[in-house]
Design a protein around this motif. Sequence first.
Motif, PDB file in Angstrom:
ATOM      1  N   MET A  39       0.842  -1.210   0.000  1.00  0.00           N
ATOM      2  CA  MET A  39       0.000   0.000   0.000  1.00  0.00           C
ATOM      3  C   MET A  39       0.875   1.257   0.000  1.00  0.00           C
ATOM      4  O   MET A  39       0.606   2.208  -0.734  1.00  0.00           O
ATOM      5  CB  MET A  39      -0.936  -0.018   1.213  1.00  0.00           C
ATOM      6  CG  MET A  39      -1.867  -1.229   1.181  1.00  0.00           C
ATOM      7  SD  MET A  39      -2.818  -1.462   2.690  1.00  0.00           S
ATOM      8  CE  MET A  39      -4.061  -0.260   2.460  1.00  0.00           C
ATOM      9  N   TYR A  40       1.946   1.254   0.818  1.00  0.00           N
ATOM     10  CA  TYR A  40       2.858   2.409   0.808  1.00  0.00           C
ATOM     11  C   TYR A  40       3.564   2.509  -0.554  1.00  0.00           C
ATOM     12  O   TYR A  40       3.817   3.600  -1.062  1.00  0.00           O
ATOM     13  CB  TYR A  40       3.871   2.311   1.959  1.00  0.00           C
ATOM     14  CG  TYR A  40       3.201   2.507   3.293  1.00  0.00           C
ATOM     15  CD1 TYR A  40       2.891   3.786   3.755  1.00  0.00           C
ATOM     16  CD2 TYR A  40       2.810   1.424   4.062  1.00  0.00           C
ATOM     17  CE1 TYR A  40       2.218   3.972   4.954  1.00  0.00           C
ATOM     18  CE2 TYR A  40       2.139   1.596   5.270  1.00  0.00           C
ATOM     19  CZ  TYR A  40       1.848   2.865   5.705  1.00  0.00           C
ATOM     20  OH  TYR A  40       1.171   3.056   6.886  1.00  0.00           O
ATOM     21  N   ARG A  41       3.871   1.353  -1.127  1.00  0.00           N
ATOM     22  CA  ARG A  41       4.507   1.343  -2.450  1.00  0.00           C
ATOM     23  C   ARG A  41       3.548   1.904  -3.510  1.00  0.00           C
ATOM     24  O   ARG A  41       3.960   2.677  -4.385  1.00  0.00           O
ATOM     25  CB  ARG A  41       4.925  -0.088  -2.828  1.00  0.00           C
ATOM     26  CG  ARG A  41       6.123  -0.588  -2.044  1.00  0.00           C
ATOM     27  CD  ARG A  41       6.367  -2.076  -2.288  1.00  0.00           C
ATOM     28  NE  ARG A  41       7.533  -2.536  -1.575  1.00  0.00           N
ATOM     29  CZ  ARG A  41       8.777  -2.490  -2.045  1.00  0.00           C
ATOM     30  NH1 ARG A  41       8.999  -2.040  -3.272  1.00  0.00           N
ATOM     31  NH2 ARG A  41       9.788  -2.911  -1.318  1.00  0.00           N
ATOM     32  N   ALA A  42       2.282   1.491  -3.460  1.00  0.00           N
ATOM     33  CA  ALA A  42       1.315   1.965  -4.454  1.00  0.00           C
ATOM     34  C   ALA A  42       1.136   3.484  -4.323  1.00  0.00           C
ATOM     35  O   ALA A  42       1.042   4.197  -5.329  1.00  0.00           O
ATOM     36  CB  ALA A  42      -0.025   1.244  -4.269  1.00  0.00           C
ATOM     37  N   PHE A  43       1.123   3.968  -3.088  1.00  0.00           N
ATOM     38  CA  PHE A  43       0.986   5.422  -2.909  1.00  0.00           C
ATOM     39  C   PHE A  43       2.210   6.133  -3.500  1.00  0.00           C
ATOM     40  O   PHE A  43       2.101   7.174  -4.150  1.00  0.00           O
ATOM     41  CB  PHE A  43       0.812   5.777  -1.425  1.00  0.00           C
ATOM     42  CG  PHE A  43       0.177   7.127  -1.238  1.00  0.00           C
ATOM     43  CD1 PHE A  43      -1.173   7.249  -0.939  1.00  0.00           C
ATOM     44  CD2 PHE A  43       0.915   8.293  -1.422  1.00  0.00           C
ATOM     45  CE1 PHE A  43      -1.773   8.500  -0.811  1.00  0.00           C
ATOM     46  CE2 PHE A  43       0.328   9.544  -1.304  1.00  0.00           C
ATOM     47  CZ  PHE A  43      -1.017   9.648  -0.999  1.00  0.00           C
ATOM     48  N   THR A  44       3.386   5.552  -3.286  1.00  0.00           N
ATOM     49  CA  THR A  44       4.624   6.135  -3.832  1.00  0.00           C
ATOM     50  C   THR A  44       4.552   6.189  -5.355  1.00  0.00           C
ATOM     51  O   THR A  44       4.925   7.184  -5.991  1.00  0.00           O
ATOM     52  CB  THR A  44       5.838   5.282  -3.400  1.00  0.00           C
ATOM     53  OG1 THR A  44       5.815   5.169  -1.981  1.00  0.00           O
ATOM     54  CG2 THR A  44       7.147   5.894  -3.853  1.00  0.00           C
ATOM     55  N   TYR A  45       4.031   5.110  -5.941  1.00  0.00           N
ATOM     56  CA  TYR A  45       3.859   5.064  -7.402  1.00  0.00           C
ATOM     57  C   TYR A  45       2.953   6.215  -7.850  1.00  0.00           C
ATOM     58  O   TYR A  45       3.242   6.894  -8.838  1.00  0.00           O
ATOM     59  CB  TYR A  45       3.263   3.700  -7.792  1.00  0.00           C
ATOM     60  CG  TYR A  45       2.875   3.609  -9.234  1.00  0.00           C
ATOM     61  CD1 TYR A  45       3.812   3.248 -10.197  1.00  0.00           C
ATOM     62  CD2 TYR A  45       1.580   3.906  -9.658  1.00  0.00           C
ATOM     63  CE1 TYR A  45       3.463   3.187 -11.542  1.00  0.00           C
ATOM     64  CE2 TYR A  45       1.218   3.847 -10.990  1.00  0.00           C
ATOM     65  CZ  TYR A  45       2.168   3.491 -11.928  1.00  0.00           C
ATOM     66  OH  TYR A  45       1.825   3.433 -13.247  1.00  0.00           O
ATOM     67  N   ALA A  46       1.868   6.427  -7.118  1.00  0.00           N
ATOM     68  CA  ALA A  46       0.912   7.487  -7.493  1.00  0.00           C
ATOM     69  C   ALA A  46       1.586   8.863  -7.450  1.00  0.00           C
ATOM     70  O   ALA A  46       1.360   9.707  -8.325  1.00  0.00           O
ATOM     71  CB  ALA A  46      -0.296   7.457  -6.550  1.00  0.00           C
ATOM     72  N   VAL A  47       2.427   9.078  -6.440  1.00  0.00           N
ATOM     73  CA  VAL A  47       3.128  10.371  -6.303  1.00  0.00           C
ATOM     74  C   VAL A  47       4.065  10.577  -7.497  1.00  0.00           C
ATOM     75  O   VAL A  47       4.059  11.626  -8.155  1.00  0.00           O
ATOM     76  CB  VAL A  47       3.923  10.417  -4.968  1.00  0.00           C
ATOM     77  CG1 VAL A  47       4.871  11.607  -4.930  1.00  0.00           C
ATOM     78  CG2 VAL A  47       2.953  10.466  -3.783  1.00  0.00           C
ATOM     79  N   ILE A  48       4.860   9.539  -7.800  1.00  0.00           N
ATOM     80  CA  ILE A  48       5.834   9.650  -8.895  1.00  0.00           C
ATOM     81  C   ILE A  48       5.109   9.819 -10.230  1.00  0.00           C
ATOM     82  O   ILE A  48       5.500  10.631 -11.070  1.00  0.00           O
ATOM     83  CB  ILE A  48       6.758   8.402  -8.918  1.00  0.00           C
ATOM     84  CG1 ILE A  48       7.610   8.370  -7.649  1.00  0.00           C
ATOM     85  CG2 ILE A  48       7.636   8.388 -10.172  1.00  0.00           C
ATOM     86  CD1 ILE A  48       8.367   7.073  -7.422  1.00  0.00           C
ATOM     87  N   LYS A  49       4.023   9.068 -10.399  1.00  0.00           N
ATOM     88  CA  LYS A  49       3.286   9.121 -11.672  1.00  0.00           C
ATOM     89  C   LYS A  49       2.742  10.526 -11.945  1.00  0.00           C
ATOM     90  O   LYS A  49       2.653  10.960 -13.095  1.00  0.00           O
ATOM     91  CB  LYS A  49       2.138   8.118 -11.651  1.00  0.00           C
ATOM     92  CG  LYS A  49       1.552   7.963 -13.029  1.00  0.00           C
ATOM     93  CD  LYS A  49       0.537   6.904 -13.153  1.00  0.00           C
ATOM     94  CE  LYS A  49       0.034   6.917 -14.599  1.00  0.00           C
ATOM     95  NZ  LYS A  49      -1.240   6.267 -14.720  1.00  0.00           N
ATOM     96  N   ARG A  50       2.405  11.241 -10.883  1.00  0.00           N
ATOM     97  CA  ARG A  50       1.884  12.603 -11.061  1.00  0.00           C
ATOM     98  C   ARG A  50       2.993  13.625 -11.206  1.00  0.00           C
ATOM     99  O   ARG A  50       2.750  14.829 -11.209  1.00  0.00           O
ATOM    100  CB  ARG A  50       0.981  12.959  -9.884  1.00  0.00           C
ATOM    101  CG  ARG A  50      -0.391  12.296  -9.980  1.00  0.00           C
ATOM    102  CD  ARG A  50      -1.107  12.296  -8.639  1.00  0.00           C
ATOM    103  NE  ARG A  50      -2.444  11.703  -8.734  1.00  0.00           N
ATOM    104  CZ  ARG A  50      -2.687  10.403  -8.878  1.00  0.00           C
ATOM    105  NH1 ARG A  50      -1.693   9.543  -8.959  1.00  0.00           N
ATOM    106  NH2 ARG A  50      -3.935   9.953  -8.962  1.00  0.00           N
TER     107      ARG A  50
END
Length: 228
Positions: A39-50
């Motif tokens: 879940m922390y990894r997925a949130f990190t992905y969302a931050v980088i993707k934006r």
Amino acid sequence: MDKHPIAVAIDGPAAAGKSTIAKRVASILGFTYIDTGAMYRAFTYAVIKRGLDPQDEKASCSIIPEVTIDLLDDGRVLCCGEDVTKQIREPLVSGNVSYIASYKDIRLALVDIQRAMSKSKSVIMDGRDIGTYVLPDADVKIFQIASVETRAERRYKENMEKGIPTSLDDVIADVKKRDYIDSHRAFAPLRPAADSVELDTSKLDIDQVVEEVLKIISAKTGLEVPCH
Ligand code: DC
């Protein structure tokens, strides 16, 4: 729905083999496995993707209302509906996830989801703060450790098998960096719960660790372990 749901917390440093063990034990006992690191990894992905900087707390926290994360029963991880199962293991996410996991507002949002998921069914949840913060009343708390070298070698092999290009030196550096940030953050840092059982897996193979964990669960809860 189980009559008396059981909660098992497995915490420990990066790449200590928690998820491999938790998955196997969950499948033997018929429990739901919850990978909070994903879940922390997925949130990190969302931050980088934006295009945001994961080291910028304000910018990272600003997307909390718009990010949805789903852990599917088959192990896939969705972020805002996109299958990110593979991407969240890439070095770019691994190298930044500890920053994201140190932000209190993001932790509070994800902890709410984690607690809701464990309300009505028996779970094995792995992470860093499960026994100390997320599920302080968990029936069983295990703190799984292994030497830095053992952990880095295991993670390196895992990456190779998944086709994620990395060097062993980079993995060692990443594991050390994450251990430091995870255990020194202000809010819900990595540390063993006072009532946890420490399990050093440096010299054990996967089957041996699974058996140890099953023994601990059985001793603490009286649960009979099915043939496996
Ligand atoms: O277990 P993992 O390597 O997938 O976890 C990724 C990162 O998320 C890890 O560096 C620390 C953080 N994490 C956390 O702070 N709290 C959790 N409950 C789970 C993971």
